[in-house]
Design an enzyme around this catalytic site. Structure first.
Site, PDB file in Angstrom:
ATOM      1  N   GLY A  53      33.476 -30.064 -11.393  1.00  0.00           N
ATOM      2  CA  GLY A  53      34.121 -29.460 -12.571  1.00  0.00           C
ATOM      3  C   GLY A  53      33.260 -29.596 -13.809  1.00  0.00           C
TER       4      GLY A  53
ATOM      5  N   GLY B 153      32.185 -31.307 -16.325  1.00  0.00           N
ATOM      6  CA  GLY B 153      32.247 -32.719 -16.709  1.00  0.00           C
ATOM      7  C   GLY B 153      31.743 -32.965 -18.115  1.00  0.00           C
ATOM      8  NE  ARG B 154      25.915 -32.397 -18.242  1.00  0.00           N
ATOM      9  CZ  ARG B 154      24.631 -32.681 -18.282  1.00  0.00           C
ATOM     10  NH1 ARG B 154      24.142 -33.356 -19.286  1.00  0.00           N
ATOM     11  NH2 ARG B 154      23.834 -32.303 -17.315  1.00  0.00           N
TER      12      ARG B 154
ATOM     13  CE  LYS C 156      24.266 -28.581 -19.098  1.00  0.00           C
ATOM     14  NZ  LYS C 156      23.293 -27.887 -18.248  1.00  0.00           N
TER      15      LYS C 156
ATOM     16  N   GLY D  13      29.898 -37.344 -20.510  1.00  0.00           N
ATOM     17  CA  GLY D  13      30.273 -36.066 -21.128  1.00  0.00           C
ATOM     18  C   GLY D  13      29.220 -35.500 -22.052  1.00  0.00           C
TER      19      GLY D  13
ATOM     20  NE  ARG E 278      26.084 -23.751 -20.105  1.00  0.00           N
ATOM     21  CZ  ARG E 278      26.011 -24.288 -18.891  1.00  0.00           C
ATOM     22  NH1 ARG E 278      24.834 -24.447 -18.303  1.00  0.00           N
ATOM     23  NH2 ARG E 278      27.113 -24.665 -18.261  1.00  0.00           N
TER      24      ARG E 278
ATOM     25  CG  ASP F  41      27.568 -28.118  -8.393  1.00  0.00           C
ATOM     26  OD1 ASP F  41      27.013 -28.333  -7.298  1.00  0.00           O
ATOM     27  OD2 ASP F  41      27.277 -28.736  -9.423  1.00  0.00           O
TER      28      ASP F  41
HETATM   29  P1  AMP Z   1      24.552 -30.895 -12.810  1.00  0.00           P
HETATM   30  O1  AMP Z   1      23.674 -31.669 -11.901  1.00  0.00           O
HETATM   31  O2  AMP Z   1      24.129 -30.958 -14.264  1.00  0.00           O
HETATM   32  O3  AMP Z   1      24.768 -29.501 -12.366  1.00  0.00           O
HETATM   33  O4  AMP Z   1      25.985 -31.616 -12.804  1.00  0.00           O
HETATM   34  C1  AMP Z   1      26.741 -31.824 -11.641  1.00  0.00           C
HETATM   35  C2  AMP Z   1      28.119 -32.298 -12.021  1.00  0.00           C
HETATM   36  O5  AMP Z   1      28.044 -33.496 -12.767  1.00  0.00           O
HETATM   37  C3  AMP Z   1      28.913 -31.327 -12.882  1.00  0.00           C
HETATM   38  O6  AMP Z   1      30.266 -31.489 -12.542  1.00  0.00           O
HETATM   39  C4  AMP Z   1      28.641 -31.824 -14.267  1.00  0.00           C
HETATM   40  O7  AMP Z   1      29.652 -31.458 -15.189  1.00  0.00           O
HETATM   41  C5  AMP Z   1      28.639 -33.324 -14.036  1.00  0.00           C
HETATM   42  N1  AMP Z   1      27.836 -34.039 -15.044  1.00  0.00           N
HETATM   43  C6  AMP Z   1      26.487 -34.056 -15.180  1.00  0.00           C
HETATM   44  N2  AMP Z   1      26.121 -34.843 -16.198  1.00  0.00           N
HETATM   45  C7  AMP Z   1      27.260 -35.334 -16.743  1.00  0.00           C
HETATM   46  C8  AMP Z   1      27.549 -36.206 -17.833  1.00  0.00           C
HETATM   47  N3  AMP Z   1      26.587 -36.746 -18.576  1.00  0.00           N
HETATM   48  N4  AMP Z   1      28.848 -36.476 -18.076  1.00  0.00           N
HETATM   49  C9  AMP Z   1      29.825 -35.954 -17.342  1.00  0.00           C
HETATM   50  N5  AMP Z   1      29.632 -35.139 -16.299  1.00  0.00           N
HETATM   51  C10 AMP Z   1      28.354 -34.814 -16.000  1.00  0.00           C
HETATM   52 MG    MG Z   2      25.807 -28.002 -12.824  1.00  0.00          MG
END
Ligand code: AMP
Ligand code: MG
Length: 493
Positions: A98, A100-101, A116, A129, A179, A259
């Site tokens: 989901g 997450g940030r 973001k 986040g 974005r 994702d």
């Molecule tokens: P990504 O590798 O950036 O595509 O992130 C994969 C998942 O981890 C997604 O659900 C992001 O929202 C979550 N995510 C990545 N970095 C963070 C963060 N610093 N805080 C919260 N969620 C994160």
């Molecule tokens: Mg991602």
């Protein structure tokens, strides 16, 4: 006005906001406001993206918008939310992920606007986040650069920074990227409802995506009158086209988890991406990807694998396995056709394709890989060589000169059947002089950490017109310095 009452002031962008994603209902997201980010400052801005939204460019200089996009003021008319999705990460089912940030503000001018790095959400899991300045600058510059290269991508309006500290491998500072895209829906949104056997929600999502973004899926195609099979086929085709562009320009995404795959075939979620310097099909740009799952040459196969995961999720709607497989089978021919077209343009082959073109291209890539030739410089020098009929600067790039001479003779012969001047003109518009090499981003990031944002602004201007000569930036088109190969970029962002 004192600081407290100012902080609660609503910002009026003048845009007419709505949010069709929000109308899908609460199973798809959690409403929430972005988290405040103290004392924000502008790091990078795109007038072109402001134009797309219909946002008057002077707002990009206004403190009110700066505060709003940092999460310090609500924006009138928006209904912020974090969406829920799941996905396969590095080939494994990861369950619920989901936003997450990230936080979807809503839609303006038919485009979704998302922050973001805007703080904690119910989907933050172990994360904070936040996003760091370094990765936010990379995303901002790269999404605009990809657009200028003619590659489908999410866009970026701006980056705002703050001195708020966030912990990664070391302490860094936080930033937020705004974005923009027609939709941020990912393969993982479909996988989420399929994995939970929530078929009504799965259908709601698919029907929404079809009616809004793929309306002709409702008409019969080669696959018949199955709208969901048609959707799978069209997503497959768009993804194949996107991958052909990545491979042609030498773009390595680095984290092709499901994702991070857009349902619209947009390049999305810029993390440890890299434009190749020396050509190496096995290049791994993500330091976290020890096994090389997402190595450069594997990207098309991985995209196809990801489409199988999407197909699996859509199966309860498609209800016909043969049809789903037929939709997936369009990947290879569409990829191959698009890649060949792009390669022919890169080589300046203007006339009808010939049988021998495929071997000419394949043999060239063998030579580029053998000698680890700098990829952007090779194509740019070749473009000039064809114009001036002077190949020495291209030949100089190879160690095995005899092998290059053999290839170049075949190429010259092939070109002589066309019009070299026209070919060179096409090549100079096809082979960029400037790409966002890692080290160029790194220089701009280092300066930005010291609050000098001129490097970000310069790169943004340069990469908006990557095929132009820009003599004042000549050194940015040169070979990367030795330290460039030591830059390590991981998933941590
Ligand atoms: P990504 O590798 O950036 O595509 O992130 C994969 C998942 O981890 C997604 O659900 C992001 O929202 C979550 N995510 C990545 N970095 C963070 C963060 N610093 N805080 C919260 N969620 C994160
Ligand atoms: Mg991602």
């Amino acid at each position: 006005m004192n600081a407290v009452s100012e902080a609660f002031q609503i910002h009026h962008t003048g845009l007419a906001w709505n949010n069709q994603f929000q109308q899908l209902g609460p199973d798809f997201y959690t409403p929430l406001a972005p988290q405040a980010l103290p004392e924000p400052y502008w790091v990078g801005r795109s007038i072109a993206v402001a134009d797309l939204l219909g946002l008057p460019p002077e707002q990009l200089a206004s403190d009110a918008l700066l505060q709003a996009l940092a999460g310090n003021r609500p924006i009138s008319g928006t209904q912020p939310l974090a969406s829920v999705y799941s996905g396969h990460q590095f080939g494994q089912w990861a369950g619920q992920l989901g936003d997450g940030r990230a936080c979807l503000l809503g839609e303006a001018n038919g485009l979704e606007v998302q922050l973001k790095g805007s703080g904690l959400t119910p989907y933050s899991r172990m994360g904070d986040g936040r996003a760091v300045l370094r990765s936010s600058i990379r995303e901002f510059l790269c999404s605009e650069a990809m657009h200028a290269l003619g590659i489908a991508t999410t866009r970026a309006l701006c980056v705002v920074g703050s001195d708020e500290e966030v912990a990664r491998e070391s302490l860094e500072t936080a930033a937020v990227v705004t974005r923009v895209a027609p939709s941020f829906i990912r393969f993982g949104h479909f996988e989420h409802f399929a994995a939970r056997n929530q078929l009504p929600q799965l259908k709601t999502l698919a029907d929404y995506v079809i009616s809004r973004y793929y309306p002709d899926c409702n008409s019969a195609s080669t696959l018949g009158a199955n709208p969901y099979a048609n959707l799978l086929m069209q997503v497959t085709e768009r993804t194949a086209v996107m991958l052909a562009h990545w491979q042609a320009v030498g773009f390595c995404h680095g984290v092709m988890n499901t994702d991070n795959m857009s349902i619209l075939g947009l390049t999305i979620d810029y993390g440890p991406f890299q434009f190749l310097d020396a050509f190496d099909p096995g290049h791994i740009c993500n330091h976290t990807d020890r096994g090389g799952r997402y190595a450069f040459a594997r990207q098309p196969d991985i995209a196809h694998w990801n489409l199988y995961a999407l197909a699996q999720a859509l199966m309860p709607l498609i209800e016909d396995q043969a049809l789903a497989l037929q939709a997936l089978d369009t990947f290879k021919p569409v990829f191959e056709r698009t890649w060949q077209q792009l390669m022919r343009a890169k080589l300046g082959l203007l006339d009808a394709a010939r049988e021998e073109d495929q071997t000419l291209i394949a043999d060239l890539f063998t030579l580029l890989a053998q000698d680890r030739v700098d990829y952007p410089i090779f194509w740019r020098r070749l473009s000039h060589a064809v114009g001036g009929q002077h190949f020495a600067p291209v030949r100089d790039l190879f160690l095995d000169r005899a092998a290059f001479d053999g290839w170049q003779m075949r190429y010259a012969e092939r070109l002589s059947t066309g019009a070299p001047d026209q070919a060179a003109a096409l090549m100079l518009k096809t082979n960029p002089k400037y790409v966002l090499r890692n080290y160029l981003g790194e220089l701009a990031i280092e300066a930005a950490k010291a609050r000098d944002f001129s490097g970000v602004a310069n790169l943004a201007v340069l990469l908006e017109r990557p095929f132009d000569e820009h003599p004042e930036f000549e050194s940015f088109a040169d070979f990367p310095p030795d330290w460039a190969s030591r830059i390590e970029i991981s998933c941590s962002s």
